[in-house]
Design a protein around this motif. Structure first.
Motif, PDB file in Angstrom:
ATOM      1  N   VAL A 120      -5.171   8.173   2.087  1.00  0.00           N
ATOM      2  CA  VAL A 120      -3.803   7.684   1.891  1.00  0.00           C
ATOM      3  C   VAL A 120      -3.852   6.256   1.330  1.00  0.00           C
ATOM      4  O   VAL A 120      -3.146   5.926   0.367  1.00  0.00           O
ATOM      5  CB  VAL A 120      -3.000   7.703   3.209  1.00  0.00           C
ATOM      6  N   GLN A 121      -4.680   5.408   1.927  1.00  0.00           N
ATOM      7  CA  GLN A 121      -4.789   4.023   1.460  1.00  0.00           C
ATOM      8  C   GLN A 121      -5.267   3.966   0.005  1.00  0.00           C
ATOM      9  O   GLN A 121      -4.786   3.141  -0.772  1.00  0.00           O
ATOM     10  CB  GLN A 121      -5.751   3.246   2.367  1.00  0.00           C
ATOM     11  N   LYS A 122      -6.158   4.836  -0.355  1.00  0.00           N
ATOM     12  CA  LYS A 122      -6.665   4.872  -1.731  1.00  0.00           C
ATOM     13  C   LYS A 122      -5.535   5.232  -2.700  1.00  0.00           C
ATOM     14  O   LYS A 122      -5.395   4.610  -3.750  1.00  0.00           O
ATOM     15  CB  LYS A 122      -7.817   5.872  -1.841  1.00  0.00           C
ATOM     16  N   VAL A 123      -4.720   6.240  -2.342  1.00  0.00           N
ATOM     17  CA  VAL A 123      -3.605   6.637  -3.217  1.00  0.00           C
ATOM     18  C   VAL A 123      -2.596   5.493  -3.333  1.00  0.00           C
ATOM     19  O   VAL A 123      -2.115   5.195  -4.427  1.00  0.00           O
ATOM     20  CB  VAL A 123      -2.924   7.918  -2.674  1.00  0.00           C
ATOM     21  N   LEU A 124      -2.322   4.842  -2.210  1.00  0.00           N
ATOM     22  CA  LEU A 124      -1.320   3.760  -2.217  1.00  0.00           C
ATOM     23  C   LEU A 124      -1.804   2.508  -2.942  1.00  0.00           C
ATOM     24  O   LEU A 124      -0.992   1.741  -3.438  1.00  0.00           O
ATOM     25  CB  LEU A 124      -0.911   3.423  -0.781  1.00  0.00           C
ATOM     26  N   SER A 125      -3.114   2.326  -3.029  1.00  0.00           N
ATOM     27  CA  SER A 125      -3.627   1.128  -3.684  1.00  0.00           C
ATOM     28  C   SER A 125      -3.686   1.295  -5.211  1.00  0.00           C
ATOM     29  O   SER A 125      -3.852   0.319  -5.936  1.00  0.00           O
ATOM     30  CB  SER A 125      -5.007   0.765  -3.167  1.00  0.00           C
ATOM     31  N   ASN A 126      -3.535   2.498  -5.704  1.00  0.00           N
ATOM     32  CA  ASN A 126      -3.584   2.746  -7.163  1.00  0.00           C
ATOM     33  C   ASN A 126      -2.226   2.633  -7.803  1.00  0.00           C
ATOM     34  O   ASN A 126      -1.219   2.868  -7.383  1.00  0.00           O
ATOM     35  CB  ASN A 126      -4.170   4.131  -7.472  1.00  0.00           C
TER      36      ASN A 126
END
Length: 182
Positions: A176-182
């Protein structure tokens, strides 16, 4: 100077007798036998045979080329190892493949060059395929993305925590954090 034979069949239902008979008739005093597919990398009797051949003047005999090697490159690798030890190589059903003669060495050198050429062509085609995939925007390697990025972003916009989003989206909090950081 030992003359050593290697006989192989692909399955347990096949018979080694014909190969063994030909190898003995050609002067093989020791024969390594194997019932295993040629594509199997772990052929213990082949390894044992190649280790047994160690003295200059020894010769490895096979009835047919496909009994020994999986490919031209594999054949080249085996014969190169034999040459380094001063061991000759003969294929009974193909008199031109005999590294104990000048003509046989020439034929083998040509085959080795063809194997090298095939390897270079495969690599070139692979690189072209990778370049084409990149140009089309396709990702290379790895697992296909199964996360719903829009769902993750909308849940975040609703004010949900990373853990809540991960639970609802069926993924890890780090995803989730990876998707939100992009």
């Amino acid at each position: 100077m030992a003359v050593v034979g290697y006989a192989r069949v692909s399955s347990t239902g096949q018979d080694l007798a014909t190969q063994i008979e030909k190898l003995k008739a050609a002067g093989a005093t020791k024969i390594f036998e194997e019932k295993q597919s040629g594509t199997d990398k772990g052929r213990p009797k082949l390894r044992e045979c190649l280790n047994y051949l160690r003295d200059e003047g020894d010769t490895l005999l096979v009835t047919k080329l496909d009994r020994l090697a999986r490919s031209a490159a594999h054949l080249h690798e085996i014969v190169e190892g034999l040459n380094a030890k001063g061991v000759g190589f003969k294929v009974l059903d193909d008199q031109s493949l005999d590294t104990t003669s000048r003509t046989g060495k020439l034929v083998f050198g040509i085959l080795a060059s063809i194997a090298e050429f095939e390897t270079a062509l495969r690599k070139e085609r692979q690189m072209e395929g990778i370049a084409k995939a990149k140009a089309e925007g396709r990702t290379l390697g790895g697992r296909p993305v199964t996360l719903d990025h829009d769902l993750i972003r909308s849940l975040k916009a609703e004010g949900r925590s990373v853990r809540q989003i991960a639970k609802e989206a069926g993924c890890s909090p780090s995803a989730v954090q990876k998707v939100l950081s992009n």
